[in-house]
Structures are given as C-alpha cells and as structure tokens.
Motif scaffolding. Structure first.
Motif, PDB file in Angstrom:
ATOM      1  N   ARG A   1       0.838  -1.212   0.000  1.00  0.00           N
ATOM      2  CA  ARG A   1       0.000   0.000   0.000  1.00  0.00           C
ATOM      3  C   ARG A   1       0.867   1.254   0.000  1.00  0.00           C
ATOM      4  O   ARG A   1       0.569   2.228  -0.697  1.00  0.00           O
ATOM      5  N   GLU A   2       1.959   1.224   0.767  1.00  0.00           N
ATOM      6  CA  GLU A   2       2.874   2.368   0.779  1.00  0.00           C
ATOM      7  C   GLU A   2       3.503   2.586  -0.596  1.00  0.00           C
ATOM      8  O   GLU A   2       3.827   3.729  -0.957  1.00  0.00           O
ATOM      9  N   LEU A   3       3.652   1.499  -1.356  1.00  0.00           N
ATOM     10  CA  LEU A   3       4.252   1.587  -2.686  1.00  0.00           C
ATOM     11  C   LEU A   3       3.225   1.958  -3.764  1.00  0.00           C
ATOM     12  O   LEU A   3       3.577   2.067  -4.940  1.00  0.00           O
ATOM     13  N   GLY A   4       1.961   2.144  -3.367  1.00  0.00           N
ATOM     14  CA  GLY A   4       0.954   2.620  -4.310  1.00  0.00           C
ATOM     15  C   GLY A   4      -0.005   1.566  -4.831  1.00  0.00           C
ATOM     16  O   GLY A   4      -0.817   1.862  -5.718  1.00  0.00           O
ATOM     17  N   TRP A   5       0.049   0.347  -4.297  1.00  0.00           N
ATOM     18  CA  TRP A   5      -0.841  -0.712  -4.745  1.00  0.00           C
ATOM     19  C   TRP A   5      -2.148  -0.674  -3.957  1.00  0.00           C
ATOM     20  O   TRP A   5      -2.148  -0.390  -2.752  1.00  0.00           O
ATOM     21  N   ALA A   6      -3.254  -0.985  -4.618  1.00  0.00           N
ATOM     22  CA  ALA A   6      -4.521  -1.219  -3.939  1.00  0.00           C
ATOM     23  C   ALA A   6      -4.572  -2.704  -3.591  1.00  0.00           C
ATOM     24  O   ALA A   6      -4.479  -3.554  -4.476  1.00  0.00           O
ATOM     25  N   VAL A   7      -4.688  -3.005  -2.296  1.00  0.00           N
ATOM     26  CA  VAL A   7      -4.513  -4.377  -1.823  1.00  0.00           C
ATOM     27  C   VAL A   7      -5.816  -4.925  -1.262  1.00  0.00           C
ATOM     28  O   VAL A   7      -6.536  -4.242  -0.533  1.00  0.00           O
ATOM     29  N   THR A   8      -6.113  -6.168  -1.605  1.00  0.00           N
ATOM     30  CA  THR A   8      -7.171  -6.936  -0.956  1.00  0.00           C
ATOM     31  C   THR A   8      -6.526  -8.180  -0.367  1.00  0.00           C
ATOM     32  O   THR A   8      -5.506  -8.661  -0.869  1.00  0.00           O
ATOM     33  N   ALA A   9      -7.110  -8.696   0.709  1.00  0.00           N
ATOM     34  CA  ALA A   9      -6.517  -9.840   1.381  1.00  0.00           C
ATOM     35  C   ALA A   9      -7.606 -10.759   1.904  1.00  0.00           C
ATOM     36  O   ALA A   9      -8.728 -10.321   2.191  1.00  0.00           O
ATOM     37  N   SER A  10      -7.266 -12.025   2.027  1.00  0.00           N
ATOM     38  CA  SER A  10      -8.199 -13.023   2.538  1.00  0.00           C
ATOM     39  C   SER A  10      -7.467 -13.956   3.485  1.00  0.00           C
ATOM     40  O   SER A  10      -6.477 -14.591   3.101  1.00  0.00           O
ATOM     41  N   ALA A  11      -7.941 -14.024   4.725  1.00  0.00           N
ATOM     42  CA  ALA A  11      -7.364 -14.965   5.678  1.00  0.00           C
ATOM     43  C   ALA A  11      -7.595 -16.385   5.182  1.00  0.00           C
ATOM     44  O   ALA A  11      -8.571 -16.666   4.472  1.00  0.00           O
ATOM     45  N   MET A  12      -6.711 -17.286   5.574  1.00  0.00           N
ATOM     46  CA  MET A  12      -6.780 -18.655   5.079  1.00  0.00           C
ATOM     47  C   MET A  12      -8.148 -19.277   5.345  1.00  0.00           C
ATOM     48  O   MET A  12      -8.731 -19.912   4.464  1.00  0.00           O
ATOM     49  N   ARG A  13      -8.670 -19.122   6.551  1.00  0.00           N
ATOM     50  CA  ARG A  13      -9.971 -19.722   6.866  1.00  0.00           C
ATOM     51  C   ARG A  13     -11.063 -19.159   5.959  1.00  0.00           C
ATOM     52  O   ARG A  13     -11.944 -19.898   5.497  1.00  0.00           O
ATOM     53  N   ASP A  14     -11.018 -17.854   5.699  1.00  0.00           N
ATOM     54  CA  ASP A  14     -12.019 -17.238   4.831  1.00  0.00           C
ATOM     55  C   ASP A  14     -11.873 -17.734   3.402  1.00  0.00           C
ATOM     56  O   ASP A  14     -12.873 -17.970   2.704  1.00  0.00           O
ATOM     57  N   ALA A  15     -10.624 -17.880   2.940  1.00  0.00           N
ATOM     58  CA  ALA A  15     -10.399 -18.380   1.585  1.00  0.00           C
ATOM     59  C   ALA A  15     -10.898 -19.809   1.443  1.00  0.00           C
ATOM     60  O   ALA A  15     -11.483 -20.184   0.420  1.00  0.00           O
ATOM     61  N   HIS A  16     -10.671 -20.628   2.464  1.00  0.00           N
ATOM     62  CA  HIS A  16     -11.199 -21.994   2.435  1.00  0.00           C
ATOM     63  C   HIS A  16     -12.722 -21.979   2.391  1.00  0.00           C
ATOM     64  O   HIS A  16     -13.344 -22.708   1.609  1.00  0.00           O
ATOM     65  N   ALA A  17     -13.329 -21.160   3.236  1.00  0.00           N
ATOM     66  CA  ALA A  17     -14.790 -21.099   3.280  1.00  0.00           C
ATOM     67  C   ALA A  17     -15.362 -20.653   1.942  1.00  0.00           C
ATOM     68  O   ALA A  17     -16.384 -21.176   1.484  1.00  0.00           O
ATOM     69  N   ALA A  18     -14.693 -19.695   1.286  1.00  0.00           N
ATOM     70  CA  ALA A  18     -15.159 -19.213  -0.016  1.00  0.00           C
ATOM     71  C   ALA A  18     -15.123 -20.307  -1.069  1.00  0.00           C
ATOM     72  O   ALA A  18     -15.853 -20.258  -2.063  1.00  0.00           O
ATOM     73  N   ASN A  19     -14.262 -21.310  -0.848  1.00  0.00           N
ATOM     74  CA  ASN A  19     -14.160 -22.439  -1.776  1.00  0.00           C
ATOM     75  C   ASN A  19     -14.960 -23.650  -1.314  1.00  0.00           C
ATOM     76  O   ASN A  19     -14.878 -24.720  -1.930  1.00  0.00           O
ATOM     77  N   GLY A  20     -15.716 -23.489  -0.219  1.00  0.00           N
ATOM     78  CA  GLY A  20     -16.545 -24.580   0.270  1.00  0.00           C
ATOM     79  C   GLY A  20     -15.815 -25.585   1.137  1.00  0.00           C
ATOM     80  O   GLY A  20     -16.309 -26.705   1.326  1.00  0.00           O
ATOM     81  N   PHE A  21     -14.653 -25.199   1.696  1.00  0.00           N
ATOM     82  CA  PHE A  21     -13.855 -26.108   2.510  1.00  0.00           C
ATOM     83  C   PHE A  21     -13.765 -25.592   3.946  1.00  0.00           C
ATOM     84  O   PHE A  21     -13.904 -24.402   4.206  1.00  0.00           O
ATOM     85  N   ASP A  22     -13.482 -26.507   4.878  1.00  0.00           N
ATOM     86  CA  ASP A  22     -13.244 -26.162   6.269  1.00  0.00           C
ATOM     87  C   ASP A  22     -11.771 -26.369   6.607  1.00  0.00           C
ATOM     88  O   ASP A  22     -11.100 -27.211   6.011  1.00  0.00           O
ATOM     89  N   VAL A  23     -11.300 -25.610   7.575  1.00  0.00           N
ATOM     90  CA  VAL A  23      -9.942 -25.786   8.095  1.00  0.00           C
ATOM     91  C   VAL A  23     -10.043 -26.430   9.470  1.00  0.00           C
ATOM     92  O   VAL A  23     -10.785 -25.945  10.328  1.00  0.00           O
ATOM     93  N   PRO A  24      -9.327 -27.525   9.710  1.00  0.00           N
ATOM     94  CA  PRO A  24      -9.398 -28.163  11.036  1.00  0.00           C
ATOM     95  C   PRO A  24      -8.961 -27.209  12.142  1.00  0.00           C
ATOM     96  O   PRO A  24      -8.010 -26.451  11.990  1.00  0.00           O
ATOM     97  N   ASP A  25      -9.682 -27.255  13.241  1.00  0.00           N
ATOM     98  CA  ASP A  25      -9.316 -26.460  14.405  1.00  0.00           C
ATOM     99  C   ASP A  25      -8.401 -27.309  15.272  1.00  0.00           C
ATOM    100  O   ASP A  25      -8.788 -27.866  16.285  1.00  0.00           O
ATOM    101  N   ASP A  26      -7.146 -27.407  14.819  1.00  0.00           N
ATOM    102  CA  ASP A  26      -6.209 -28.327  15.450  1.00  0.00           C
ATOM    103  C   ASP A  26      -4.836 -27.685  15.505  1.00  0.00           C
ATOM    104  O   ASP A  26      -4.456 -26.921  14.607  1.00  0.00           O
ATOM    105  N   ALA A  27      -4.064 -28.043  16.518  1.00  0.00           N
ATOM    106  CA  ALA A  27      -2.755 -27.420  16.714  1.00  0.00           C
ATOM    107  C   ALA A  27      -1.814 -27.665  15.554  1.00  0.00           C
ATOM    108  O   ALA A  27      -0.929 -26.850  15.277  1.00  0.00           O
ATOM    109  N   SER A  28      -1.988 -28.779  14.845  1.00  0.00           N
ATOM    110  CA  SER A  28      -1.065 -29.103  13.753  1.00  0.00           C
ATOM    111  C   SER A  28      -1.188 -28.131  12.587  1.00  0.00           C
ATOM    112  O   SER A  28      -0.314 -28.080  11.730  1.00  0.00           O
ATOM    113  N   TRP A  29      -2.274 -27.359  12.549  1.00  0.00           N
ATOM    114  CA  TRP A  29      -2.464 -26.379  11.473  1.00  0.00           C
ATOM    115  C   TRP A  29      -2.047 -24.983  11.886  1.00  0.00           C
ATOM    116  O   TRP A  29      -2.207 -24.032  11.130  1.00  0.00           O
TER     117      TRP A  29
END
Length: 299
Positions: free
Chosen positions: A257-285
């Motif tokens: 953003r400081e360099l002039g880019w317009a940025v969008t971002a998606s947390a991993m859990r949100d990206a998985h949900a958008a694709n119809g997947f779940d992320v395990p709620d486990d320490a290994s992840w």
C-alpha cells in the motif's frame, strides 16, 4: 541444513524440495478434481524424491504424520492456494494484461496449463538448475506452453530485474506477477527489496498475488518440529525450520500500500470457506491458519 547467503539448490534439496512437495499437493488436488494440473504428478515423479513418491503411491497415509491431516485436506489446501493465484492471472488477462512473471517458479506449470490470450508472454524466474530441469522434463513429456514462454535462470537474490529485461520484459506494459510460497524463504530486507523491484518494473494496471505469513516462527515451534520428526521417520529430510528466515519482517500488505498498490486480502480460513472447505481447528495447522492470501493492483 540452515540457509546461508548464496546457497543453491535443485528440486530435491533445500528450498527446491519444498517446491516439489507443493507440486505433490497439486497432484493430489488434480486427482481429487479440485484443480486442473496434469503436469504436477509427472514432474514430481521425474524429480524422484523417495519420500514424496511413497506419499503419492499410498505407501503411507497423511494420518501417519498427523491424525487430522488427510490427503483430502492437503488437496483442498492446495486447491485454495492454486485457485487464488490462477484467478489473479485470469483476471489480469481479462483486463488486457499480456505480460506475466512467475517468480521462484519451481514446478509451476501455469505457462503450460492456463488459457492465456493470444499475444501473452509468460516469464518464469528461478535458479538455473530448477529452470533447466522443468523445461527439459516438460518437453520430454510433449508439453507445449500455451503462451510465449521465456525462462530467466537467475537467483532472486541477484540482479534479476536486469536479467528479466534482458529476456525481453517490457516495464512499460502492465504485468501480472506471482510470488507464491516465496516470501518466508527470503530474509526480511530481501522481501522488501523484492516488492520494491516489482513496483519499479510495473506499469499502471499491473497485478500481483502473494501471501503473508504473520509469524514465521510458527514453522519452528514444537508442534511443527514434531511433524517434521514424524516425516523424517517416513523418509523425509525436509526441515522447514532450517529453510525459512526467522525474525521480524515488514507486513507485505502495508508495504505494498505504501508503494501505491490497492490491496485486498483473505485470511486462510475465509479463503477456504469461499471455496466450500473447512480448516481443522487443530494445533497441527497452527503454522498455516494465520496465512493471508494477498492480491494487489497498481493504479
């Protein structure tokens, strides 16, 4: 072996081995019909890492490494990542961008599998051994690029912008850039310089996709060490804690953003949900769930 200045690798050692592991996950995603990458598995088999081949052949299960980490979950995770970067390239092409650069391309086969519009030039940048192996192997498989394809055999810690321009890159034209699975393998200052170099080479209308890992130390914590030890018992010699660069680093989202880019971002859990997947709620992840997928466009 821990990283050092000027270290090199092929696709069966050091950072290169992680590129082969990623391609093996893409092969699983292709098997599960979540993504279309027919070249991933033949490329992995050509590299010939015994541990990864045993994994693909079912000689052991992912559950042998961690009870919640199944082959399906590995395929889904890589499908989310692959779709994120694929879509950036496709959207850039739809907007008229006809120049693409894949940084640290590893076993990425996008130059061969995406439906690039006529007139598109795709540049792949990576270590000379990596570039030579993949190009030769794909040619032997009878694969042909779906765009004008130019390889740039150079270490990203060297003067890669000059090498890119010397291979016909036009900084006056908008470009679609990918830095996939790359930043954690760069020192903090090299990450900053990479973003600045990309910006300097980017005309308005350029696109960029990458990821942010807020805490690289997660790859060196006890739980991650336990998983690495289990993998070693099955024949792996990959030690993630030795390959990533630790310590504080710039938030790539803020930096872009400081360099002039317009940025969008998606947390991993949100990206998985958008694709119809779940992320395990486990320490290994825990080393992965804080990951953020990043996309940017230069105005």
């Amino acid at each position: 072996m821990a990283r050092s200045d000027g270290d090199t690798w092929d696709l069966a050692s050091s950072v290169g081995a992680t590129a082969t592991m990623v391609a093996a996950q893409r092969a699983l995603g292709h098997r599960e019909k979540l993504i279309e990458d027919p070249y991933a598995e033949p490329l992995v088999r050509a590299v010939g890492m015994e541990f990864i081949l045993r994994m693909l052949d079912g000689d052991f299960s992912f559950e042998d490494i961690d009870p919640v980490f199944t082959a399906r979950l590995a395929a889904e995770a890589m499908a989310v990542r692959t779709r994120w970067f694929d879509q950036m390239f496709l959207d850039a092409a739809a907007s008229g961008v006809r120049q693409a650069v894949i940084l640290a391309s590893g076993l990425d086969a996008r130059a061969y599998r995406l439906p690039w519009p006529d007139g598109t030039v795709v540049f792949e940048v990576d270590q000379p051994e990596v570039i030579a192996f993949k190009t030769t192997t794909l040619a032997d498989l009878g694969a042909t690029p779906t765009a004008t394809h130019r390889t740039v055999a150079v270490d990203l810690r060297e003067d890669w912008p000059s090498a890119l321009r010397d291979n016909g890159f036009d900084p006056k034209q908008p470009t679609a850039w990918s830095a996939e699975g790359l930043l954690i393998y760069l020192p903090s200052e090299a990450q900053d310089r990479l973003m600045e170099d990309i910006t300097a080479l980017s005309a308005p209308g350029s696109y960029l996709a990458t990821e942010r890992v807020p805490d690289v130390a997660a790859f060196t914590e006890e739980r991650s060490k336990e998983l690495s030890d289990r993998m070693k018992q099955l024949g792996s010699d990959i030690e993630m804690g030795d390959l990533v660069y630790k310590g504080e680093r710039t938030n790539v989202i803020d930096h872009l953003r400081e360099l002039g880019w317009a940025v969008t971002a998606s947390a991993m859990r949100d990206a998985h949900a958008a694709n119809g997947f779940d992320v395990p709620d486990d320490a290994s992840w825990s080393a992965f769930t804080d990951l953020i997928y990043v996309r940017a466009k230069l105005g």
